[in-house]
Design a protein around this motif. Structure first.
Motif, PDB file in Angstrom:
ATOM      1  N   ARG A 113       0.032  -0.020  -6.777  1.00 26.80           N
ATOM      2  CA  ARG A 113       0.947  -0.531  -5.757  1.00 26.80           C
ATOM      3  C   ARG A 113       2.068  -1.355  -6.377  1.00 26.80           C
ATOM      4  O   ARG A 113       3.186  -1.370  -5.858  1.00 26.80           O
ATOM      5  CB  ARG A 113       0.167  -1.343  -4.714  1.00 26.80           C
ATOM      6  CG  ARG A 113      -0.672  -0.461  -3.796  1.00 26.80           C
ATOM      7  CD  ARG A 113      -1.109  -1.210  -2.552  1.00 26.80           C
ATOM      8  NE  ARG A 113      -2.161  -2.168  -2.831  1.00 26.80           N
ATOM      9  CZ  ARG A 113      -3.450  -1.874  -2.842  1.00 26.80           C
ATOM     10  NH1 ARG A 113      -3.860  -0.639  -2.605  1.00 26.80           N
ATOM     11  NH2 ARG A 113      -4.353  -2.810  -3.078  1.00 26.80           N
ATOM     12  N   GLY A 116       4.537   1.040  -7.461  1.00 29.01           N
ATOM     13  CA  GLY A 116       5.226   1.563  -6.294  1.00 29.01           C
ATOM     14  C   GLY A 116       6.316   0.633  -5.802  1.00 29.01           C
ATOM     15  O   GLY A 116       7.426   1.079  -5.467  1.00 29.01           O
ATOM     16  N   THR A 211       8.066  -4.742   2.215  1.00 35.61           N
ATOM     17  CA  THR A 211       6.722  -4.221   1.922  1.00 35.61           C
ATOM     18  C   THR A 211       5.616  -5.172   2.381  1.00 35.61           C
ATOM     19  O   THR A 211       4.443  -4.829   2.268  1.00 35.61           O
ATOM     20  CB  THR A 211       6.549  -3.957   0.411  1.00 35.61           C
ATOM     21  OG1 THR A 211       6.610  -5.199  -0.312  1.00 35.61           O
ATOM     22  CG2 THR A 211       7.616  -3.008  -0.113  1.00 35.61           C
ATOM     23  N   LEU A 215       1.509  -4.409   2.253  1.00 35.49           N
ATOM     24  CA  LEU A 215       0.707  -5.069   1.221  1.00 35.49           C
ATOM     25  C   LEU A 215      -0.327  -5.988   1.827  1.00 35.49           C
ATOM     26  O   LEU A 215      -1.468  -6.056   1.363  1.00 35.49           O
ATOM     27  CB  LEU A 215       1.615  -5.853   0.263  1.00 35.49           C
ATOM     28  CG  LEU A 215       2.612  -5.029  -0.554  1.00 35.49           C
ATOM     29  CD1 LEU A 215       3.409  -5.948  -1.474  1.00 35.49           C
ATOM     30  CD2 LEU A 215       1.914  -3.942  -1.350  1.00 35.49           C
ATOM     31  N   ARG A 218      -3.169  -3.841   3.416  1.00 35.90           N
ATOM     32  CA  ARG A 218      -4.055  -3.284   2.400  1.00 35.90           C
ATOM     33  C   ARG A 218      -4.895  -4.368   1.754  1.00 35.90           C
ATOM     34  O   ARG A 218      -6.034  -4.157   1.363  1.00 35.90           O
ATOM     35  CB  ARG A 218      -3.239  -2.531   1.349  1.00 35.90           C
ATOM     36  CG  ARG A 218      -2.662  -1.232   1.888  1.00 35.90           C
ATOM     37  CD  ARG A 218      -1.941  -0.455   0.811  1.00 35.90           C
ATOM     38  NE  ARG A 218      -1.495   0.849   1.322  1.00 35.90           N
ATOM     39  CZ  ARG A 218      -0.816   1.728   0.616  1.00 35.90           C
ATOM     40  NH1 ARG A 218      -0.480   1.454  -0.638  1.00 35.90           N
ATOM     41  NH2 ARG A 218      -0.445   2.882   1.139  1.00 35.90           N
TER      42      ARG A 218
END
Length: 224
Positions: A113, A116, A211, A215, A218
């Motif tokens: 991540r 990403g 994001t 984030l 998750r």
């Protein structure tokens, strides 16, 4: 009573100091493999920039540049290759920020991540600053030489990573980081030395902030 309280406070301070692990601020091959491996690549390219023949480095930078001409011809290659160099060298603020910010981010959300977030900021900010250049050239507002504007480095990815990391911090620290970093970016923009790149940094920061919901969601799923 005062002596007991002071003694307890000293014990808590000593315990807190023993709990500090400053080496965790830097990447490691086991704890933060993405940041560690990427840092090694950047170290190699920075040493190459420092000691190799200047004409060779100039050619490599030109070939890695995410200018309009290269984005139109081989976009995937230059979007990756441009992020293998540090504009300003290994002692630049963005090089230091890369180590500290990406290490902290990877320790919280993992390497995949983190990569990403970095790539998202790098790609979005690059396209958002270069596509208008191409359109302006087509419209006759800029000369054709603008299609070959030298553009490379890690700063867009680092800016996005700062934005993403801020969302994982405590509220007071979150807004302090965003205010300090945002002020630096705005100051650079007002200086008007490289407005396109400066706008790209601000946009990349916004991308990182964007994001936060993903984030955090998750992160909650990982701890559930």
């Amino acid at each position: 009573m005062g002596g007991v309280g002071a003694s307890g406070a000293r014990v808590r301070v000593r315990t807190g100091l023993r709990g500090l692990r400053p080496w965790r601020l830097l990447p490691s091959p086991t704890g933060t493999p993405f940041t560690f491996g990427y840092a090694l690549v950047l170290l190699v390219t920075s040493l190459l920039t420092e000691y190799a023949d200047p004409s060779l480095i100039s050619s490599l930078h030109q070939g890695s540049s995410t200018d309009v001409a290269h984005l139109a011809d081989r976009p995937a290659f230059v979007l990756v290759a441009s992020a293998l160099w540090i504009a300003g060298g290994i002692t630049s603020p963005y090089a230091i920020g890369f180590l500290l910010v990406l290490t902290a981010l990877e320790r919280r959300i993992g390497g995949l991540r983190t990569a990403g977030v970095f790539l998202l900021g790098h790609i979005v900010a690059t396209l958002a600053t270069e596509v208008p250049v191409g359109l302006s050239v087509l419209a006759g507002h800029l000369p054709g030489s603008s299609l070959h504007r030298l553009d490379y480095g890690i700063s867009f990815g680092v800016a996005a990573s700062v934005g993403a990391l801020a969302g994982l911090l405590t509220p007071w620290l979150r807004w302090a980081v965003l205010a300090a970093f945002g002020w630096m970016l705005v100051t650079d923009l007002v200086a008007f030395t490289d407005p396109m790149t400066n706008w790209g940094h601000l946009l990349a920061l916004v991308v990182g902030v964007g994001t936060w919901p993903l984030l955090r969601r998750r992160g909650r799923s990982a701890t559930a």
